[in-house]
Design a protein around this motif. Sequence first.
Motif, PDB file in Angstrom:
ATOM      1  N   PHE A 187      66.758  23.026  14.060  1.00  0.00           N
ATOM      2  CA  PHE A 187      67.167  24.082  14.988  1.00  0.00           C
ATOM      3  C   PHE A 187      66.445  23.874  16.314  1.00  0.00           C
ATOM      4  CE2 PHE A 187      67.348  25.679  10.685  1.00  0.00           C
ATOM      5  CZ  PHE A 187      68.609  26.252  10.610  1.00  0.00           C
ATOM      6  N   ALA A 188      67.177  24.032  17.393  1.00  0.00           N
ATOM      7  CA  ALA A 188      66.621  23.976  18.748  1.00  0.00           C
ATOM      8  C   ALA A 188      66.846  25.323  19.413  1.00  0.00           C
ATOM      9  CB  ALA A 188      67.273  22.850  19.553  1.00  0.00           C
ATOM     10  N   TYR A 189      65.757  25.958  19.874  1.00  0.00           N
ATOM     11  CA  TYR A 189      65.852  27.303  20.436  1.00  0.00           C
ATOM     12  C   TYR A 189      64.667  27.518  21.356  1.00  0.00           C
ATOM     13  CZ  TYR A 189      62.435  28.169  16.742  1.00  0.00           C
ATOM     14  OH  TYR A 189      61.338  28.102  15.916  1.00  0.00           O
ATOM     15  N   ASP A 190      64.703  28.619  22.086  1.00  0.00           N
ATOM     16  CA  ASP A 190      63.620  29.006  22.990  1.00  0.00           C
ATOM     17  C   ASP A 190      62.538  29.710  22.168  1.00  0.00           C
ATOM     18  OD1 ASP A 190      62.001  29.697  25.046  1.00  0.00           O
ATOM     19  OD2 ASP A 190      63.518  30.793  26.199  1.00  0.00           O
ATOM     20  N   HIS A 191      61.350  29.070  22.081  1.00  0.00           N
ATOM     21  CA  HIS A 191      60.292  29.632  21.247  1.00  0.00           C
ATOM     22  C   HIS A 191      59.677  30.883  21.852  1.00  0.00           C
ATOM     23  CE1 HIS A 191      60.054  26.218  18.375  1.00  0.00           C
ATOM     24  NE2 HIS A 191      60.533  25.526  19.415  1.00  0.00           N
TER      25      HIS A 191
ATOM     26  N   ILE B 239      71.001  29.402  19.920  1.00  0.00           N
ATOM     27  CA  ILE B 239      70.318  28.580  18.927  1.00  0.00           C
ATOM     28  C   ILE B 239      71.243  27.419  18.590  1.00  0.00           C
ATOM     29  CG2 ILE B 239      69.345  28.475  16.609  1.00  0.00           C
ATOM     30  CD1 ILE B 239      68.620  31.379  16.823  1.00  0.00           C
ATOM     31  N   ARG B 240      70.734  26.210  18.761  1.00  0.00           N
ATOM     32  CA  ARG B 240      71.506  25.013  18.444  1.00  0.00           C
ATOM     33  C   ARG B 240      71.116  24.513  17.056  1.00  0.00           C
ATOM     34  NH1 ARG B 240      74.171  22.677  22.752  1.00  0.00           N
ATOM     35  NH2 ARG B 240      73.739  23.640  24.779  1.00  0.00           N
ATOM     36  N   ILE B 241      72.135  24.177  16.273  1.00  0.00           N
ATOM     37  CA  ILE B 241      71.936  23.693  14.912  1.00  0.00           C
ATOM     38  C   ILE B 241      72.396  22.240  14.865  1.00  0.00           C
ATOM     39  CG2 ILE B 241      72.442  24.103  12.472  1.00  0.00           C
ATOM     40  CD1 ILE B 241      73.265  26.951  13.259  1.00  0.00           C
ATOM     41  N   PHE B 242      71.527  21.368  14.323  1.00  0.00           N
ATOM     42  CA  PHE B 242      71.844  19.943  14.228  1.00  0.00           C
ATOM     43  C   PHE B 242      71.721  19.500  12.772  1.00  0.00           C
ATOM     44  CE2 PHE B 242      70.054  20.624  18.454  1.00  0.00           C
ATOM     45  CZ  PHE B 242      71.025  20.073  19.267  1.00  0.00           C
ATOM     46  N   ILE B 243      72.751  18.827  12.296  1.00  0.00           N
ATOM     47  CA  ILE B 243      72.675  18.136  11.009  1.00  0.00           C
ATOM     48  C   ILE B 243      72.453  16.662  11.333  1.00  0.00           C
ATOM     49  CG2 ILE B 243      73.903  17.504   8.905  1.00  0.00           C
ATOM     50  CD1 ILE B 243      75.336  20.111   8.971  1.00  0.00           C
ATOM     51  N   CYS B 244      71.296  16.184  10.986  1.00  0.00           N
ATOM     52  CA  CYS B 244      70.871  14.853  11.417  1.00  0.00           C
ATOM     53  C   CYS B 244      71.405  13.780  10.469  1.00  0.00           C
ATOM     54  CB  CYS B 244      69.347  14.781  11.480  1.00  0.00           C
ATOM     55  SG  CYS B 244      68.628  15.995  12.616  1.00  0.00           S
ATOM     56  N   ASN B 245      71.523  12.597  11.044  1.00  0.00           N
ATOM     57  CA  ASN B 245      71.924  11.413  10.296  1.00  0.00           C
ATOM     58  C   ASN B 245      70.727  10.465  10.253  1.00  0.00           C
ATOM     59  OD1 ASN B 245      73.182   9.296   9.039  1.00  0.00           O
ATOM     60  ND2 ASN B 245      74.644   8.885  10.696  1.00  0.00           N
TER      61      ASN B 245
END
Length: 437
Positions: free
Chosen positions: A368-372, A411-417
């Motif tokens: 997750f990428a977000y403003d802490h 909030i950005r959600i990433f499913i990583c490879n």
Amino acid sequence: NSNNNNNNSSSDDSSRKPAIDLPPGVHQLVQYASSIKRQPIVQLTVVTCMETLKKSQANDPRGESMLVVGTEQGQLLIMDKSGTSINTKVQLPSVPVFIKPVGLFDVDYRVVVVCRDGRVYQVKKGKVIGTVIHVDSQPCGLTVIGKNIIVACMDSVVHAFHFKGKKSFSLYMPSAVTCINSLDVVQKGSLSLLLIALADGTVRMYNGKSLIHSLVVNEVVSTMATGPYSREEAALVLICKSGALSIKLLKRLARLDAANALETTPAEQDIPLRIPQKTKLFVEQTQREREQAVDMHSIFQRDLCKLRLSAARSFVKVISDGQGPMSSSKSAALRLDAQVRGLGPSFLLKLVVKNSGTKPIINVPITFAYDHEVYALGKSLLQLPVLLPGLSYEYEVPVTCIVEDGVAGQIRIFICNPKSALPALSAVVNMPVPSSI
């Protein structure tokens, strides 16, 4: 010798006696079984519908008629004029429910049949012709007017089809249709009217598509019949659901033309529109479009193809960069759905991950990428052990807004490879403004 004769006579007497003593009355059953045991087995069927077909004279009410019968075995039987033997037998694709004969048996005839499978068939010269009519709902009534087959359906719509199967028109009723019939008026030049009985207690009379009259019966009509009655040539007999019988006579001076139809359209429809006058610029533009119609159409089709190509390229770029909610690669195909629950400042982020591919995926990380400075997540990293094909996996992540004033962030959600620097897919969740309680 005398002893042998006595033994023979006693043995003859014992052979003549039955082995089992039958009770009285059973001998008649045995005789009946013996008389019919060599006859072929015949299965009696049940009659589902009946009508009559004129034999040779159409306009003579006392002319010879032939009985047309539909059976539960899916057969259409045309009896002879005496009704004692079968003249023609036709096997139908389904069980007949409504039948309507048209024409003369000795000249040319046609039998329109509505079967239990919801289709309309036609029988001509003892064979089922290839024209089959399909309707949207189950039929509940049938009649024939001229060369049109009128079919009433259970969705309160009455359809008219030509004998060749092409739809002529449709009539939409305000209530369910209980039965339909046709009324022939000889005084008006062999005019045929359509009668439709509705569940709201009214009987509508149509001349083609035009509503001529609406008769209020105040009871649900179960069936109706038309024809001459006493000195009147056009009479209507109604049998209601309560068992009452009513006879209605058509007035001899009744105006039944389509021009005298009842107003069924709003009055605003007859108000003409204010169309502006044609200017010189409009005339020149119209002339240019007529002269260059082919070129204009070619340019439009070319621009449309370019637009479709550009949209397809952008969509492929979004999927390949992992910026969309779906990922489709050679190794796997994933789908991510995210929902936010709660009023705040504490939220619950619900994730649904589905593997729509054919192979399982192991050890898939979600970040997750977000403003802490605005949000605090209970878990910043999720490690999915295995994703089996065709199954959906649900995960919940608690989210807390730590700003007192309340800010709507993302909030950005990433499913990583693990095998690539680009994410398999990503999603952006717009968080709502937390409500102050």
